[in-house]
Design a protein around this motif. Structure first.
Motif, PDB file in Angstrom:
ATOM      1  N   ASP A 137       0.997  -1.041  -0.267  1.00 31.26           N
ATOM      2  CA  ASP A 137      -0.284  -0.044   0.088  1.00 31.26           C
ATOM      3  C   ASP A 137       0.946   1.146  -0.157  1.00 31.26           C
ATOM      4  N   GLU A 138       1.499   1.471   0.773  1.00 35.58           N
ATOM      5  CA  GLU A 138       3.047   1.756   0.685  1.00 35.58           C
ATOM      6  C   GLU A 138       3.265   2.519  -0.431  1.00 35.58           C
ATOM      7  N   ASN A 139       3.600   1.840  -1.309  1.00 31.78           N
ATOM      8  CA  ASN A 139       4.791   1.667  -2.353  1.00 31.78           C
ATOM      9  C   ASN A 139       3.425   2.473  -3.403  1.00 31.78           C
ATOM     10  N   ALA A 140       2.194   1.825  -3.652  1.00 34.14           N
ATOM     11  CA  ALA A 140       1.168   2.580  -4.494  1.00 34.14           C
ATOM     12  C   ALA A 140       0.794   4.008  -4.300  1.00 34.14           C
ATOM     13  N   LEU A 141       0.721   4.659  -2.661  1.00 31.67           N
ATOM     14  CA  LEU A 141       0.483   5.645  -2.464  1.00 31.67           C
ATOM     15  C   LEU A 141       1.897   6.557  -2.979  1.00 31.67           C
ATOM     16  N   ILE A 142       3.396   5.639  -3.073  1.00 29.28           N
ATOM     17  CA  ILE A 142       4.485   6.908  -2.808  1.00 29.28           C
ATOM     18  C   ILE A 142       3.955   7.130  -4.883  1.00 29.28           C
ATOM     19  N   ALA A 143       3.690   6.037  -5.242  1.00 32.12           N
ATOM     20  CA  ALA A 143       3.835   5.690  -7.254  1.00 32.12           C
ATOM     21  C   ALA A 143       2.450   7.144  -7.476  1.00 32.12           C
ATOM     22  N   THR A 144       1.709   7.376  -6.851  1.00 31.45           N
ATOM     23  CA  THR A 144       0.411   7.964  -6.824  1.00 31.45           C
ATOM     24  C   THR A 144       0.758   9.742  -6.959  1.00 31.45           C
ATOM     25  N   LEU A 145       1.917   9.510  -4.965  1.00 36.88           N
ATOM     26  CA  LEU A 145       2.407  10.707  -5.443  1.00 36.88           C
ATOM     27  C   LEU A 145       3.267  11.376  -6.250  1.00 36.88           C
ATOM     28  N   ARG A 146       3.713  10.829  -7.078  1.00 39.02           N
ATOM     29  CA  ARG A 146       4.704  10.381  -7.762  1.00 39.02           C
ATOM     30  C   ARG A 146       4.256  11.208  -9.320  1.00 39.02           C
ATOM     31  N   GLN A 147       2.989  11.077  -9.389  1.00 40.04           N
ATOM     32  CA  GLN A 147       2.493  10.752 -10.393  1.00 40.04           C
ATOM     33  C   GLN A 147       2.187  11.533 -10.414  1.00 40.04           C
ATOM     34  N   LYS A 148       1.164  12.627  -9.161  1.00 39.26           N
ATOM     35  CA  LYS A 148      -0.052  13.446  -8.863  1.00 39.26           C
ATOM     36  C   LYS A 148       1.053  14.993  -9.390  1.00 39.26           C
ATOM     37  N   SER A 149       2.282  14.439  -8.655  1.00 38.11           N
ATOM     38  CA  SER A 149       3.606  15.470  -9.087  1.00 38.11           C
ATOM     39  C   SER A 149       3.650  15.691 -10.121  1.00 38.11           C
ATOM     40  N   LYS A 150       3.945  14.865 -11.240  1.00 37.61           N
ATOM     41  CA  LYS A 150       4.633  14.873 -11.935  1.00 37.61           C
ATOM     42  C   LYS A 150       3.059  15.873 -13.070  1.00 37.61           C
ATOM     43  N   GLU A 151       1.747  15.688 -12.618  1.00 42.21           N
ATOM     44  CA  GLU A 151       0.829  16.001 -12.845  1.00 42.21           C
ATOM     45  C   GLU A 151       1.036  17.764 -12.476  1.00 42.21           C
TER      46      GLU A 151
END
Length: 299
Positions: A137-151
């Motif tokens: 879950d933490e890895n998924a959350l970190i991936a989402t944060l990265r995607q959102k930051s990129k966007e």
């Protein structure tokens, strides 16, 4: 003086009958003249009432014509408003289509709202710090944060483009709202005008009912006057017949007396009056004077 023409007993009887007939005709004519006078007075009264009704009918007639004119103007106004409303509805449809087409021209990245992305990123970071997560879950959350930051970075880089698109969208939505408001305004004015036109028509019908009542009264008065006129004509014919009979009877009386005088003159020229004839004539004249009360015999 020449001797008075003496009528025979039969002629005297006919004379009395004719005189009685003349008196009866006079009485009949008096009654007929009175009756005709009453009928003429009645006819004049009805004529006066007809004139009054006709004058009263003119006012609602003028009002009806004015109401018809106003009704026609409102009808033309309705047609114009209906045309304007339909045109306004067409502008609404056109503005809505333009708004939809404008939205379709925006790429998904261009529609990103940086402020919204910042809030989402802050929520994700708060969840990472405050919640106990499994490794997956933490890895998924970190991936989402990265995607959102990129966007977010991409969105912030295209801030001017997004702002322009937002301006265009707002303008398009404003045009839709203005077109709808104009169409609704025209719709309300159309309904109000239709109500006014219907009121004018109801007023026309009311005035026509009033005028129709007056016309019915006029026709009734006309029929009554025609009936009275027919009675006047009938009485006039009776008067004409009575006067003709009276003239005929009077002519017969005059002819009878003229014939008696003619006979007496003929007889007087062909025979010298003897003393007996003179005496009998004098006695006849004296008897006639006594009958008429011209002289009285006294002792």
């Amino acid at each position: 003086m020449p001797p008075r023409a003496v009528l025979s007993d039969e002629e005297e009887r006919r004379e009395r009958e004719d005189q009685d007939r003349l008196h009866a005709i006079d009485r009949q004519l008096d009654g007929l003249y009175r009756r005709r006078g009453d009928l003429i007075a009645e006819m004049r009264r009805l004529s006066s009432e007809q004139k009054e009704l006709y004058d009263r009918r003119q006012a609602p007639q003028v009002e009806v014509e004015e109401l018809y004119r106003e009704h026609g103007e409102l009808g033309r106004r309705l047609s114009e408003l209906r045309r304007q409303r339909d045109a306004a509805r067409g502008k609404v449809d056109e503005a809505v289509i333009q708004l939809r087409e404008l939205r379709l021209t925006f790429a998904p990245g261009e529609r990103i709202n940086p402020e919204r992305l910042k809030r989402e990123i802050a929520d994700l970071e708060l969840a990472q710090q405050t919640r106990a997560l499994s490794l997956d879950d933490e890895n998924a959350l970190i991936a989402t944060l990265r995607q959102k930051s990129k966007e977010l970075k991409e969105g912030e880089a295209r801030t001017a483009v997004v702002a322009e698109h937002e301006r265009q969208r707002l303008e398009a939505e404003a045009r839709v709202a203005a077109a709808r408001a104009d169409a609704e305004r025209l719709g309300r004015e159309l309904a109000t005008t239709r109500t006014l036109r219907d009121e004018k028509m109801r007023a026309v019908r009311s005035k026509l009912v009033t005028a129709g009542g007056l016309v019915a009264e006029l026709r009734a008065k006309g029929r009554a006057r025609a009936e009275v006129m027919a009675k006047v004509d009938a009485v006039s014919r009776e008067i004409f017949e009575a006067e003709r009979e009276g003239r005929k009877t009077l002519a017969e009386i005059r002819a009878r007396r003229d014939e008696a005088r003619k006979t007496l003159r003929t007889y007087s020229r062909s025979h010298r009056p003897s003393s007996d004839l003179l005496e009998s004539t004098a006695e006849a004249q004296l008897e006639e004077l006594l009958k008429r009360g011209k002289i009285t015999l006294g002792g």
